[in-house]
Design a protein around this motif. Structure first.
Motif, PDB file in Angstrom:
ATOM      1  N   LEU A  27       0.832  -1.209   0.000  1.00  0.00           N
ATOM      2  CA  LEU A  27       0.000   0.000   0.000  1.00  0.00           C
ATOM      3  C   LEU A  27       0.866   1.258   0.000  1.00  0.00           C
ATOM      4  O   LEU A  27       0.512   2.267  -0.621  1.00  0.00           O
ATOM      5  N   SER A  81       0.974   4.302  -2.950  1.00  0.00           N
ATOM      6  CA  SER A  81       0.698   5.686  -2.583  1.00  0.00           C
ATOM      7  C   SER A  81       1.920   6.588  -2.665  1.00  0.00           C
ATOM      8  O   SER A  81       1.854   7.751  -2.271  1.00  0.00           O
ATOM      9  N   LYS A 135       1.414  10.007  -4.245  1.00  0.00           N
ATOM     10  CA  LYS A 135       0.239  10.770  -3.847  1.00  0.00           C
ATOM     11  C   LYS A 135       0.613  11.799  -2.783  1.00  0.00           C
ATOM     12  O   LYS A 135       1.220  11.443  -1.766  1.00  0.00           O
ATOM     13  N   MET A 185      -0.439  13.929   0.132  1.00  0.00           N
ATOM     14  CA  MET A 185      -1.526  13.873   1.114  1.00  0.00           C
ATOM     15  C   MET A 185      -2.318  15.181   1.180  1.00  0.00           C
ATOM     16  O   MET A 185      -3.531  15.180   1.420  1.00  0.00           O
ATOM     17  N   TYR A 212      -6.804  13.726  -4.736  1.00  0.00           N
ATOM     18  CA  TYR A 212      -6.844  12.401  -4.095  1.00  0.00           C
ATOM     19  C   TYR A 212      -7.936  12.388  -3.016  1.00  0.00           C
ATOM     20  O   TYR A 212      -7.663  12.266  -1.822  1.00  0.00           O
ATOM     21  N   THR A 241      -8.095   9.284  -0.603  1.00  0.00           N
ATOM     22  CA  THR A 241      -7.037   9.310   0.401  1.00  0.00           C
ATOM     23  C   THR A 241      -7.414  10.270   1.526  1.00  0.00           C
ATOM     24  O   THR A 241      -7.205   9.984   2.712  1.00  0.00           O
ATOM     25  N   ALA A 276       1.363  10.179   1.285  1.00  0.00           N
ATOM     26  CA  ALA A 276       0.095   9.618   1.749  1.00  0.00           C
ATOM     27  C   ALA A 276       0.231   8.194   2.269  1.00  0.00           C
ATOM     28  O   ALA A 276      -0.649   7.713   2.986  1.00  0.00           O
ATOM     29  N   GLY A 277       1.325   7.524   1.930  1.00  0.00           N
ATOM     30  CA  GLY A 277       1.421   6.096   2.219  1.00  0.00           C
ATOM     31  C   GLY A 277       1.282   5.739   3.679  1.00  0.00           C
ATOM     32  O   GLY A 277       0.658   4.729   4.028  1.00  0.00           O
ATOM     33  N   ILE A 332      -2.353   5.730   4.665  1.00  0.00           N
ATOM     34  CA  ILE A 332      -3.019   4.543   4.119  1.00  0.00           C
ATOM     35  C   ILE A 332      -2.642   3.305   4.931  1.00  0.00           C
ATOM     36  O   ILE A 332      -3.499   2.465   5.248  1.00  0.00           O
ATOM     37  N   SER A 333      -1.366   3.193   5.279  1.00  0.00           N
ATOM     38  CA  SER A 333      -0.926   2.040   6.069  1.00  0.00           C
ATOM     39  C   SER A 333      -1.539   2.050   7.461  1.00  0.00           C
ATOM     40  O   SER A 333      -1.838   0.990   8.027  1.00  0.00           O
TER      41      SER A 333
END
Length: 466
Positions: free
Chosen positions: A75, A79, A82, A84, A90, A93, A319-320, A323-324
């Motif tokens: 994930l 991302s 991306k 944030m 996005y 997100t 953004a990762g 997301i995580s």
């Protein structure tokens, strides 16, 4: 961030890090190379240098997560490009970030979790800065409304991590830090009450003091402030620095009241990349309700498309990690977090019991979920001299790859050296047994090779994360 001085590398500007197979194309260390390098060669250069880093899994100094599930890493990769902050580009997100805020408000027992306000941050340090700014703005507005001066703000805290010293300096706030003394290693209601006054913008208890891992008694301090208000009319806010404990106590010690169950708690910050289990680079701050975040701190920007309210010090950011975090919340749930963290506590208790047998050690934190984070902290008992110092021991363990920092306390306890192991996901029972074997071997080594000149704090190495 660490500052890097060009003068320290001036003599090395011509040094090279790599030459390709025909040894004719050296790559400079500190100057931009005149030409590019093949991807495989550039990768080889960087990967070769990274081999010299320590093994993150053996870093028992860090509070940060050093192991992630493959799905979380996947994930992160999805991302990586991306931004944030660009909620118009996005939107999903952004929606996931919003869900995380409300899930944590629910976790921390906000009165109306669905309508609360909060923000993600690069880490708990930025989250602390945001909470501190909001507290200063609220205090200043209250003082001005009462026709009183607002030019001498202070904050009251126990032995804190450096972020709060940064906040106090950057935002011109006096920091009244309760110093450590022998046998007293954190802020308590009495030491807090000695320092608060009408210029106090917030009291900041820490749920997991960096030096020892112990929880400061938030509920007892809140009750003391209730009594103070009843006696003297002084109404003071609490911000809880839950950098570690904010993702531990709700799962492993739910009876520990540190959160919005206490009306005086106006905001809570925590680190998603510590016991939130996300990869490095995410923190969170949640306010009790929207009225606790002054509107004039929120910026509205439209140049990324649409109207976006923003309250962060950093702007563009990945953004990762968000997301995580959401993946972990769904993947583990309350029961999963409890099982993961209780396993860390149990391994910490195993380490504490074994270390106490090995030398004249006094435990300051023993991995008890009701009183602190999964940490083992110890000192050499007063009056004892085992023939080596904890700095010697830390240095010896590093020869086997273990980072188990030794450092001194503060205040009148600054002559006391302690050592700390922090247990988190990825530190297994087997790893703990291997560490204990190396611990025993290190002590046996000192028995065969007595220390004539002990290591100093500076020489022993190891980053203590204070």
């Amino acid at each position: 961030m660490t500052l890097h001085d060009r003068d320290t590398v001036r003599a090395q500007l011509g040094d090279c890090v790599f030459a390709d197979r025909d040894l004719t194309r050296p790559v400079p260390k500190y100057r931009f190379p005149p030409e590019g390098t093949l991807p495989r060669d550039a990768f080889q250069i960087v990967s070769d240098e990274l081999m010299l880093d320590g093994n993150a899994r053996q870093n028992l100094a860090t509070f940060c997560q050093t192991w992630e599930e493959p799905e979380a890493l996947a994930l992160m990769a999805m991302s990586v490009n991306k931004n944030m902050i660009d909620r118009d580009e996005y939107p999903q997100t952004a929606e996931i970030e919003r869900r995380c805020v409300h899930m944590m408000a629910d976790l921390w027992n906000a009165p109306e979790a669905a309508n609360t306000v909060g923000a993600s941050a690069i880490g708990s340090s930025e989250a602390c800065m945001l909470a501190g700014m909001a507290a200063k703005w609220r205090w200043r507005a209250k003082r001005r409304a009462a026709g009183k001066p607002a030019d001498n703000p202070n904050m009251v805290c126990g032995p804190v991590q450096v972020v709060w010293h940064k906040f106090a300096r950057y935002w011109d706030v006096e920091i009244r830090e309760v110093p450590m003394s022998p046998g007293a290693y954190m802020m308590d209601p009495a030491s807090m009450l000695e320092r608060v006054d009408e210029n106090t913008i917030m009291v900041v208890p820490t749920l997991g003091v960096t030096y020892t891992g112990a929880y400061e008694p938030v509920e007892a301090m809140s009750q003391a402030l209730d009594t103070l208000q009843a006696d003297k009319g002084l109404d003071l806010d609490i911000h809880v620095d839950g950098a570690s404990g904010g993702f531990l106590a709700p799962f492993c010690a739910p009876a520990v009241a540190f959160d919005f169950r206490l009306p005086r708690v106006k905001s809570i910050s925590s680190s998603g990349h510590k016991f939130g289990l996300a990869p490095l680079g995410v923190g969170w701050v949640i306010w009790r309700d929207s009225s606790e975040l002054p509107e004039d701190l929120v910026f509205h920007v439209n140049y990324l498309g649409g109207d976006m309210p923003v309250f962060q010090i950093n702007f563009s950011r990945p953004a990762g990690q968000i997301i995580s975090s959401y993946y972990n919340f769904l993947r583990l749930g309350r029961d999963g977090y409890r099982r993961v963290h209780m396993a860390s506590y149990e391994i910490g208790q195993y380490l504490a019991a074994e270390i106490a047998k090995m030398g004249p050690f006094e435990l300051l934190c023993d991995s008890n979920p009701n009183t602190g984070i999964p940490t083992v902290t110890w000192r050499v008992r007063e009056g004892e001299n085992p023939g080596y110092t904890l700095f010697d021991l830390a240095d010896r363990l590093r020869t086997r790859g273990w980072q188990v920092p030794a450092y001194t306390l503060t205040g009148t306890a600054s002559d006391i050296a302690v050592q700390r192991i922090l247990v988190r996901l990825g530190v297994s029972q087997d790893m703990a047994s291997l560490l204990l074997d190396d611990f025993r071997d290190a002590i046996a080594h000192f028995g065969k090779h007595p220390v004539t000149v002990s290591m100093t704090k500076e020489e022993s190495g190891g980053f203590s994360h204070l």
